[in-house]
Design a protein around this motif. Structure first.
Motif, PDB file in Angstrom:
ATOM      1  N   VAL A  26       8.106  22.926   0.223  1.00 42.05           N
ATOM      2  CA  VAL A  26       9.513  22.164   0.529  1.00 42.05           C
ATOM      3  C   VAL A  26      10.340  23.146   1.276  1.00 42.05           C
ATOM      4  CG1 VAL A  26       9.054  20.944  -1.555  1.00 42.05           C
ATOM      5  CG2 VAL A  26      10.174  23.082  -1.786  1.00 42.05           C
ATOM      6  N   THR A  27      10.001  24.353   1.552  1.00 43.57           N
ATOM      7  CA  THR A  27      10.841  25.100   2.337  1.00 43.57           C
ATOM      8  C   THR A  27      11.042  24.564   3.715  1.00 43.57           C
ATOM      9  OG1 THR A  27       9.643  27.074   2.510  1.00 43.57           O
ATOM     10  CG2 THR A  27      10.805  26.847   0.633  1.00 43.57           C
ATOM     11  N   LEU A  28      10.026  24.123   4.181  1.00 41.92           N
ATOM     12  CA  LEU A  28       9.777  23.581   5.631  1.00 41.92           C
ATOM     13  C   LEU A  28      10.062  22.200   5.858  1.00 41.92           C
ATOM     14  CD1 LEU A  28       6.633  25.783   5.902  1.00 41.92           C
ATOM     15  CD2 LEU A  28       8.769  26.359   6.876  1.00 41.92           C
ATOM     16  N   ALA A  29       9.949  21.891   7.339  1.00 36.38           N
ATOM     17  CA  ALA A  29      10.347  20.431   7.269  1.00 36.38           C
ATOM     18  C   ALA A  29       9.213  19.529   6.952  1.00 36.38           C
ATOM     19  CB  ALA A  29      10.442  20.354   9.075  1.00 36.38           C
ATOM     20  N   LEU A  30       9.727  18.208   6.714  1.00 32.37           N
ATOM     21  CA  LEU A  30       8.867  17.250   5.813  1.00 32.37           C
ATOM     22  C   LEU A  30       8.514  16.280   6.862  1.00 32.37           C
ATOM     23  CD1 LEU A  30      10.925  17.068   2.575  1.00 32.37           C
ATOM     24  CD2 LEU A  30       8.759  18.061   2.932  1.00 32.37           C
ATOM     25  N   PRO A  31       7.382  15.438   6.865  1.00 33.18           N
ATOM     26  CA  PRO A  31       6.971  14.551   7.879  1.00 33.18           C
ATOM     27  C   PRO A  31       7.800  13.346   7.687  1.00 33.18           C
ATOM     28  CG  PRO A  31       5.329  14.924   6.026  1.00 33.18           C
ATOM     29  CD  PRO A  31       6.347  15.733   5.752  1.00 33.18           C
ATOM     30  N   ASP A  32       7.876  12.707   8.730  1.00 31.47           N
ATOM     31  CA  ASP A  32       8.951  11.295   8.572  1.00 31.47           C
ATOM     32  C   ASP A  32       8.482  10.475   7.702  1.00 31.47           C
ATOM     33  OD1 ASP A  32      10.120  12.544  10.945  1.00 31.47           O
ATOM     34  OD2 ASP A  32       9.151  11.275  12.292  1.00 31.47           O
ATOM     35  N   GLY A  33       9.293   9.843   6.880  1.00 31.88           N
ATOM     36  CA  GLY A  33       8.923   8.938   5.844  1.00 31.88           C
ATOM     37  C   GLY A  33       8.764   9.564   4.610  1.00 31.88           C
ATOM     38  N   THR A  34       8.845  10.979   4.364  1.00 33.13           N
ATOM     39  CA  THR A  34       8.598  11.336   3.264  1.00 33.13           C
ATOM     40  C   THR A  34       9.943  11.375   2.374  1.00 33.13           C
ATOM     41  OG1 THR A  34       7.085  12.804   4.096  1.00 33.13           O
ATOM     42  CG2 THR A  34       7.878  13.679   2.066  1.00 33.13           C
ATOM     43  N   GLN A  35       9.927  10.968   1.017  1.00 37.54           N
ATOM     44  CA  GLN A  35      11.106  10.933   0.461  1.00 37.54           C
ATOM     45  C   GLN A  35      11.508  12.475   0.106  1.00 37.54           C
ATOM     46  OE1 GLN A  35      10.239   8.795  -3.250  1.00 37.54           O
ATOM     47  NE2 GLN A  35      10.622   6.826  -2.239  1.00 37.54           N
ATOM     48  N   ASP A  36      12.726  12.718  -0.203  1.00 36.81           N
ATOM     49  CA  ASP A  36      13.288  14.018  -0.611  1.00 36.81           C
ATOM     50  C   ASP A  36      12.722  14.588  -2.044  1.00 36.81           C
ATOM     51  OD1 ASP A  36      14.879  16.082  -0.908  1.00 36.81           O
ATOM     52  OD2 ASP A  36      16.532  15.283  -1.494  1.00 36.81           O
TER      53      ASP A  36
ATOM     54  N   PRO B  16       0.775  -1.240   0.131  1.00 41.23           N
ATOM     55  CA  PRO B  16      -0.044   0.021   0.170  1.00 41.23           C
ATOM     56  C   PRO B  16       1.013   1.361  -0.164  1.00 41.23           C
ATOM     57  CG  PRO B  16      -0.440  -1.084   2.043  1.00 41.23           C
ATOM     58  CD  PRO B  16       0.719  -2.216   1.044  1.00 41.23           C
ATOM     59  N   GLN B  17       0.517   2.406  -0.460  1.00 41.71           N
ATOM     60  CA  GLN B  17       0.866   3.803  -0.638  1.00 41.71           C
ATOM     61  C   GLN B  17       0.406   4.230   0.431  1.00 41.71           C
ATOM     62  OE1 GLN B  17       3.124   4.742  -2.915  1.00 41.71           O
ATOM     63  NE2 GLN B  17       2.701   7.083  -3.136  1.00 41.71           N
ATOM     64  N   VAL B  18       1.327   4.816   1.183  1.00 37.24           N
ATOM     65  CA  VAL B  18       0.881   5.493   2.573  1.00 37.24           C
ATOM     66  C   VAL B  18       1.535   6.878   2.472  1.00 37.24           C
ATOM     67  CG1 VAL B  18       1.181   5.807   5.101  1.00 37.24           C
ATOM     68  CG2 VAL B  18       0.982   3.658   3.859  1.00 37.24           C
ATOM     69  N   VAL B  19       0.790   8.095   2.395  1.00 34.25           N
ATOM     70  CA  VAL B  19       1.205   9.367   2.305  1.00 34.25           C
ATOM     71  C   VAL B  19       0.974  10.264   3.369  1.00 34.25           C
ATOM     72  CG1 VAL B  19       0.942  11.430   0.839  1.00 34.25           C
ATOM     73  CG2 VAL B  19       0.889   9.200  -0.305  1.00 34.25           C
ATOM     74  N   PRO B  20       1.983  10.756   4.206  1.00 30.22           N
ATOM     75  CA  PRO B  20       1.552  11.581   5.506  1.00 30.22           C
ATOM     76  C   PRO B  20       1.569  12.780   4.847  1.00 30.22           C
ATOM     77  CG  PRO B  20       3.923  10.676   5.267  1.00 30.22           C
ATOM     78  CD  PRO B  20       3.318  10.273   4.334  1.00 30.22           C
ATOM     79  N   VAL B  21       0.604  13.550   5.444  1.00 26.93           N
ATOM     80  CA  VAL B  21       0.503  14.964   5.083  1.00 26.93           C
ATOM     81  C   VAL B  21       1.578  15.816   5.667  1.00 26.93           C
ATOM     82  CG1 VAL B  21      -2.136  14.910   4.483  1.00 26.93           C
ATOM     83  CG2 VAL B  21      -1.276  15.745   6.878  1.00 26.93           C
ATOM     84  N   GLN B  22       1.821  16.993   5.147  1.00 27.00           N
ATOM     85  CA  GLN B  22       2.813  17.678   5.851  1.00 27.00           C
ATOM     86  C   GLN B  22       2.294  18.523   6.981  1.00 27.00           C
ATOM     87  OE1 GLN B  22       5.215  20.279   3.053  1.00 27.00           O
ATOM     88  NE2 GLN B  22       6.565  20.647   4.467  1.00 27.00           N
TER      89      GLN B  22
END
Length: 171
Positions: free
Chosen positions: A74-84, A25-31
């Motif tokens: 993208v100028t702020l911190a990204l959620p854990d598990g988010t690809q660059d 499954p694709q899991v997408v955490p929101v920022q």
């Protein structure tokens, strides 16, 4: 001294039935969590327009819709598990667009050419359905024209009027 509370992040999760090990499954955490969630409920009615006042009749399924706006920057911190995202916000929003992508587009059976089923979960709020639409607005660019910030409005639907609850923090 009291410990700071951990902020629960909303997630979009693909529903994969009976995974065979080749599909995960694709899991997408929101920022940023949505500011609000809009739920709408409807029934399908027909009739009621004949002379002598015939009453309308329930003729179809009930529908529940969920709408929200998500922000990505993208100028702020990204959620854990988010690809660059490599400096381009569209590399983040494309993960949301995945849920609009038709699975098996070359299948000869129409019923197999559908977008993935998904769930939106935020704490104890749970909504299972499919994504009907997605609108992306890019509103900040770098000096060299690279998109840095975007808002994404999404609409999900399901064909019943159920209220689902999850344990807070459960996946």
């Amino acid at each position: 001294m009291p410990q700071p509370q951990k902020l629960e992040k909303a997630k979009l999760i693909e529903i994969v039935n009976g995974t065979d090990g080749t599909s995960w499954p694709q899991v997408v955490p929101v920022q940023f969590n949505p500011q609000s969630l809009k739920l709408s409920f409807s029934n399908q009615w027909a009739g009621g327009n004949q002379p002598q006042g015939s009453s309308p009749q329930f003729v179809g399924t009930s529908t529940t819709k969920l709408s929200m706006e998500l922000w990505f920057d993208v100028t702020l911190a990204l959620p854990d598990g988010t690809q660059d995202p490599r400096g381009d916000v569209r590399n983040l929003t494309s993960a949301i667009a995945y849920f609009m992508t038709v699975k098996n587009p070359n299948d000869t059976k129409q019923e197999n050419r559908v977008p993935p089923k998904m769930k939106f979960q935020w704490g104890s709020f749970l909504f299972n359905g499919t994504m009907d639409s997605m609108d992306e607005t890019i509103d900040l660019f770098s000096p060299d024209g690279v998109p840095l910030r975007a808002s994404v409005s999404i609409n999900l639907s399901k064909h019943d009027l159920t209220f689902e609850f999850a344990k807070s923090g459960a996946a």
